[in-house]
Design an enzyme around this catalytic site. Sequence first.
Site, mmCIF file in Angstrom:
data_model
loop_
_atom_site.group_PDB
_atom_site.id
_atom_site.type_symbol
_atom_site.label_atom_id
_atom_site.label_comp_id
_atom_site.label_asym_id
_atom_site.label_seq_id
_atom_site.Cartn_x
_atom_site.Cartn_y
_atom_site.Cartn_z
ATOM 1 N N GLY A 11 -0.118 -34.689 10.210
ATOM 2 C CA GLY A 11 -0.646 -34.511 11.569
ATOM 3 C C GLY A 11 -2.156 -34.687 11.624
ATOM 4 C CB VAL A 15 -4.844 -28.105 14.089
ATOM 5 C CG1 VAL A 15 -5.243 -27.257 12.893
ATOM 6 C CG2 VAL A 15 -4.521 -27.198 15.273
ATOM 7 N N GLY A 135 -5.101 -18.133 15.780
ATOM 8 C CA GLY A 135 -6.001 -19.243 15.429
ATOM 9 C C GLY A 135 -7.142 -18.890 14.494
ATOM 10 C CE LYS A 206 0.375 -17.768 18.591
ATOM 11 N NZ LYS A 206 -0.417 -18.036 19.794
HETATM 12 N N1 LIG Z 1 -3.965 -26.578 18.971
HETATM 13 C C1 LIG Z 1 -4.300 -25.345 18.580
HETATM 14 O O1 LIG Z 1 -5.325 -24.795 18.991
HETATM 15 C C2 LIG Z 1 -3.415 -24.608 17.598
HETATM 16 C C3 LIG Z 1 -3.742 -23.292 17.245
HETATM 17 C C4 LIG Z 1 -2.952 -22.609 16.309
HETATM 18 C C5 LIG Z 1 -1.866 -23.262 15.758
HETATM 19 N N2 LIG Z 1 -1.551 -24.539 16.147
HETATM 20 C C6 LIG Z 1 -0.385 -25.175 15.528
HETATM 21 O O2 LIG Z 1 -0.841 -26.316 14.793
HETATM 22 C C7 LIG Z 1 0.145 -27.341 14.837
HETATM 23 C C8 LIG Z 1 -0.496 -28.627 15.370
HETATM 24 O O3 LIG Z 1 -0.994 -28.412 16.671
HETATM 25 P P1 LIG Z 1 -1.933 -29.498 17.397
HETATM 26 O O4 LIG Z 1 -2.404 -28.835 18.630
HETATM 27 O O5 LIG Z 1 -2.923 -30.050 16.421
HETATM 28 O O6 LIG Z 1 -0.859 -30.618 17.772
HETATM 29 P P2 LIG Z 1 -1.152 -32.089 18.282
HETATM 30 O O7 LIG Z 1 -2.540 -32.216 18.798
HETATM 31 O O8 LIG Z 1 -0.025 -32.485 19.160
HETATM 32 O O9 LIG Z 1 -1.064 -32.973 16.946
HETATM 33 C C9 LIG Z 1 0.124 -33.200 16.245
HETATM 34 C C10 LIG Z 1 -0.131 -34.287 15.219
HETATM 35 O O10 LIG Z 1 1.024 -34.463 14.432
HETATM 36 C C11 LIG Z 1 1.482 -35.817 14.507
HETATM 37 N N3 LIG Z 1 2.943 -35.750 14.567
HETATM 38 C C12 LIG Z 1 3.677 -34.920 15.333
HETATM 39 N N4 LIG Z 1 5.011 -35.138 15.134
HETATM 40 C C13 LIG Z 1 5.071 -36.136 14.232
HETATM 41 C C14 LIG Z 1 6.148 -36.808 13.605
HETATM 42 N N5 LIG Z 1 7.426 -36.514 13.871
HETATM 43 N N6 LIG Z 1 5.877 -37.782 12.703
HETATM 44 C C15 LIG Z 1 4.585 -38.106 12.427
HETATM 45 N N7 LIG Z 1 3.509 -37.491 12.965
HETATM 46 C C16 LIG Z 1 3.757 -36.522 13.858
HETATM 47 C C17 LIG Z 1 0.870 -36.414 15.738
HETATM 48 O O11 LIG Z 1 0.708 -37.810 15.550
HETATM 49 P P3 LIG Z 1 0.019 -38.748 16.681
HETATM 50 O O12 LIG Z 1 -1.414 -38.265 16.758
HETATM 51 O O13 LIG Z 1 0.112 -40.124 16.158
HETATM 52 O O14 LIG Z 1 0.764 -38.497 17.915
HETATM 53 C C18 LIG Z 1 -0.466 -35.657 15.824
HETATM 54 O O15 LIG Z 1 -1.435 -36.305 15.051
HETATM 55 C C19 LIG Z 1 1.285 -26.796 15.699
HETATM 56 O O16 LIG Z 1 2.247 -26.199 14.858
HETATM 57 C C20 LIG Z 1 0.601 -25.720 16.545
HETATM 58 O O17 LIG Z 1 1.493 -24.691 16.965
HETATM 59 C C21 LIG Z 1 -2.305 -25.214 17.048
#
Ligand SMILES: NC(=O)c1ccc[n+]([C@@H]2O[C@H](COP(=O)([O-])OP(=O)(O)OC[C@H]3O[C@@H](n4cnc5c(N)ncnc54)[C@H](OP(=O)(O)O)[C@@H]3O)[C@@H](O)[C@H]2O)c1
Length: 432
Positions: A11, A15, A135, A206
């Site tokens: 990913g 994050v 977070g 959580k």
């Molecule tokens: N955002 C926050 O502030 C936050 C805080 C705490 C925890 N989290 C946790 O951290 C994790 C990521 O969150 P995020 O906000 O960073 O998500 P996000 O912005 O949607 O990013 C997800 C990433 O994973 C890739 N991805 C997703 N499914 C995929 C698949 N099947 N095959 C290949 N690549 C895949 C996506 O690729 P593409 O870019 O090419 O689409 C993207 O780069 C989640 O579990 C979330 O609950 C997030």
Amino acid sequence: MVNPISVGLLGLGTVGSGVVKIIENHQDQLIHQVGCPVTVKKILVRDIYKERDVKVDSSLLTTNVDEVINDPGIDVIIEVMGGVEETKQHLLRALQQGKHVVTANKDLMALYGSELLAAATENGCDLFYEASVAGGIPILRTLVDGLSSDRITKMMGIVNGTTNFILTKMCKYGSAYEEVLAEAQELGYAEADPSSDVEGLDAARKMAILARLGFSMNIDLEDVQVRGITDITEEDLNYGKRLGYTMKLIGIAHREGEKVEVSVQPTFLPDSHPLASVSDEYNAVYVYGEAVGETMFYGPGAGSLPTATAVVSDLVAVMKNMRLGVNGRSAVAPQYEKKLKAPAEIFSKYFLRIHVKDQVGAFAKITTLFSERGVSFEKILQLPLKENGLAEIVIVTHKASQKDYEDILQQLSDLEIVHNIKSWYRVEGDGK
Ligand SMILES: NC(=O)c1ccc[n+]([C@@H]2O[C@H](COP(=O)([O-])OP(=O)(O)OC[C@H]3O[C@@H](n4cnc5c(N)ncnc54)[C@H](OP(=O)(O)O)[C@@H]3O)[C@@H](O)[C@H]2O)c1
């Protein structure tokens, strides 16, 4: 120079981009702490042509997870892609190949944490997940390290930034729920489908993770009683204000003797309670320990760099363990058998708002129902309503069991003089 530690990233979204930035920008600090450089060797994404927040060499990107997980040169997998079933399989395969795992995925850890931790221990690997709860607040390591000598009896958490943002705006400015939700979506604090946040499921995941660690007990997601914020009205918040309360979506994990309760629900807190001043998208976890007393941990519950800080701190912990040759020994099996409280054993104050027929004796009938169960009132407001000869009664009770309270609600709704039970909420925060 010692060989670098190689990381495979699953990913590169919000994050993941933050993780790459912190590894690049804090490289000197990382080398100083762990004695070797850290390099990102491969990154799994869905779309390798997408424009990104962070510059990475395009040769690092792949859409084939096997190129990351099967790469023998990768020591640590950082999972920041989200998802549950498929992601779990990826991480199990990584662990079976002896790779350490860091994840920010609360959905995955709440559902399959025990299984993944067992697989990590079996394979002599670390599995850390600090970023999965609140977070940027280092709360999990605080529970397992900083407070390890204490016995934690209660945790109250504001662990969902979206709902805290919505409730803050509703309480402070009297805005309507739908209006604030739309604003939260515009600002990127709420998803297009906000149900997991507003219905309390995200916070419940959580709280399951926190309770499992804090109480050393195998708490599952289905053990958490969940109620979201969608039914809260302006009237409820206004009455709360008059009575000196602020409404928050509070996760409660409470241990008394051998038994625990874990819940997430809209809760009135006294305005003077430290959690009442946690505003907007911020998170906080209030922890009571038998020896330490009351402590509170406050900070950003989400966001690219705050969350990535927690992820990279986990990576540092893995690397320190690698240097000492002690990977796979951090996860401690739960010490206690799971024992959940029955509704008759869960005590709280309650706020109740009802509409009754505005007639002589109505209030006496209501008080009789409460006093028959030994439940007394702490605060009462009674106001005539303009419509239909009704009056509005708002009551805050002294502590009552959930069972008694639910029975009273049932009996109230059967009373001929009760027109409507408008709302009820738990009232917490008396410091015990
Ligand atoms: N955002 C926050 O502030 C936050 C805080 C705490 C925890 N989290 C946790 O951290 C994790 C990521 O969150 P995020 O906000 O960073 O998500 P996000 O912005 O949607 O990013 C997800 C990433 O994973 C890739 N991805 C997703 N499914 C995929 C698949 N099947 N095959 C290949 N690549 C895949 C996506 O690729 P593409 O870019 O090419 O689409 C993207 O780069 C989640 O579990 C979330 O609950 C997030």
